[in-house]
Write a protein that holds these residues in place. Structure first.
Motif, PDB file in Angstrom:
ATOM      1  N   LEU A 103      48.452  36.794  42.465  1.00  0.00           N
ATOM      2  CA  LEU A 103      47.572  37.273  41.412  1.00  0.00           C
ATOM      3  C   LEU A 103      46.406  36.316  41.233  1.00  0.00           C
ATOM      4  CD1 LEU A 103      50.338  38.369  38.887  1.00  0.00           C
ATOM      5  CD2 LEU A 103      49.150  39.779  40.577  1.00  0.00           C
ATOM      6  N   LYS A 104      45.289  36.843  40.744  1.00  0.00           N
ATOM      7  CA  LYS A 104      44.077  36.041  40.633  1.00  0.00           C
ATOM      8  C   LYS A 104      44.159  34.956  39.567  1.00  0.00           C
ATOM      9  CE  LYS A 104      40.904  39.409  42.637  1.00  0.00           C
ATOM     10  NZ  LYS A 104      39.855  40.413  42.380  1.00  0.00           N
ATOM     11  N   ASP A 105      45.211  34.971  38.774  1.00  0.00           N
ATOM     12  CA  ASP A 105      45.375  33.879  37.805  1.00  0.00           C
ATOM     13  C   ASP A 105      46.119  32.686  38.415  1.00  0.00           C
ATOM     14  OD1 ASP A 105      47.951  34.849  37.945  1.00  0.00           O
ATOM     15  OD2 ASP A 105      48.127  35.340  35.821  1.00  0.00           O
ATOM     16  N   ALA A 106      46.379  32.742  39.736  1.00  0.00           N
ATOM     17  CA  ALA A 106      47.020  31.604  40.411  1.00  0.00           C
ATOM     18  C   ALA A 106      46.100  30.385  40.348  1.00  0.00           C
ATOM     19  CB  ALA A 106      47.315  31.954  41.871  1.00  0.00           C
ATOM     20  N   SER A 107      46.700  29.218  40.270  1.00  0.00           N
ATOM     21  CA  SER A 107      45.905  27.991  40.257  1.00  0.00           C
ATOM     22  C   SER A 107      45.351  27.728  41.654  1.00  0.00           C
ATOM     23  CB  SER A 107      46.774  26.813  39.827  1.00  0.00           C
ATOM     24  OG  SER A 107      47.728  26.505  40.841  1.00  0.00           O
ATOM     25  N   PRO A 108      44.298  26.910  41.776  1.00  0.00           N
ATOM     26  CA  PRO A 108      43.778  26.574  43.108  1.00  0.00           C
ATOM     27  C   PRO A 108      44.849  26.020  44.036  1.00  0.00           C
ATOM     28  CG  PRO A 108      42.225  25.871  41.423  1.00  0.00           C
ATOM     29  CD  PRO A 108      43.450  26.348  40.695  1.00  0.00           C
ATOM     30  N   ALA A 109      45.738  25.183  43.499  1.00  0.00           N
ATOM     31  CA  ALA A 109      46.800  24.602  44.327  1.00  0.00           C
ATOM     32  C   ALA A 109      47.763  25.684  44.804  1.00  0.00           C
ATOM     33  CB  ALA A 109      47.547  23.526  43.545  1.00  0.00           C
ATOM     34  N   GLU A 110      48.122  26.615  43.904  1.00  0.00           N
ATOM     35  CA  GLU A 110      49.036  27.702  44.285  1.00  0.00           C
ATOM     36  C   GLU A 110      48.402  28.598  45.346  1.00  0.00           C
ATOM     37  OE1 GLU A 110      51.462  28.359  40.059  1.00  0.00           O
ATOM     38  OE2 GLU A 110      49.547  29.379  40.413  1.00  0.00           O
TER      39      GLU A 110
END
Length: 205
Positions: A103-110
């Motif tokens: 999902l687009k709410d994933a963090s940059p690291a994820e």
């Protein structure tokens, strides 16, 4: 170096994702597309390692594009990156061959780690997406009846015998029995009353 293309109809979103990914030393974005068909053409031209695919785009469906890429470009993996997490969206994407669903709410690291895992051939699922798939597996799909099987059961519910049903539908009594036996098997029951009851409980009549 892991080579990616981004398929999303929002230029601002593509710009943001590109910035997050290219901050990583082992990831590079080699192309962008704004629709499913554009993404398929670009993937065919550039042969990236990963295609990050949005699902709903005015210019073409991401699920259809995913299926075409998976079917025609061995070695190119598609990972869905979207705001949508409905059961239908998830199942359609996975069935089309997507190797991941974030999902687009994933963090940059994820996001970066998800891309690396997808490049290694692993399946990458956001936790909420994984929960949805597990729920789908645990909840078997409701039974389905053919139009004629449902018609026969409706007549059974009215109290008609097999002979009566045969005359009503202009079919042989043996054919009526065949339809009933198939309905019993689909509904996992052993008699007429149970078949009617279960079919009604599933809204099939």
């Amino acid at each position: 170096m892991i080579r990616l293309i981004l398929v999303d109809d929002h230029p601002v979103v593509r710009h943001g994702i590109r910035g997050m990914l290219e901050a990583e030393p082992d990831l590079t974005v080699v192309g962008e597309a704004s629709s499913g068909p554009e993404g398929v053409a670009l993937a065919a031209e550039l042969r990236p390692d990963i295609v990050l695919m949005d699902l709903r785009m005015p210019g073409g469906d991401g699920v259809e594009a995913t299926a075409r890429i998976v079917a025609t470009m061995p070695g190119v993996r598609v990972m869905v990156l979207t705001t949508y997490e409905s059961d239908r969206d998830i199942l359609r994407a996975i069935e089309a061959g997507a190797g991941g669903y974030l999902l687009k709410d994933a963090s940059p690291a994820e996001l970066a780690e998800g891309v690396r895992a997808a490049a290694r051939g692993e399946t990458v699922l956001a936790p909420s997406v994984a929960s949805t798939l597990v729920r789908q597996v645990r909840s078997p799909a409701p039974p389905t009846l053919s139009a004629r099987e449902a018609e026969v059961l409706r007549l059974v519910a009215r109290g008609l015998t097999n002979a009566d049903i045969g005359r009503e539908l202009f079919i042989a009594e043996a054919t009526v029995k065949t339809h009933l036996l198939r309905a019993f098997a689909k509904l996992d029951v052993a008699d007429r009353t149970a078949a009617v009851t279960r079919a009604m409980s599933h809204g099939l009549l």
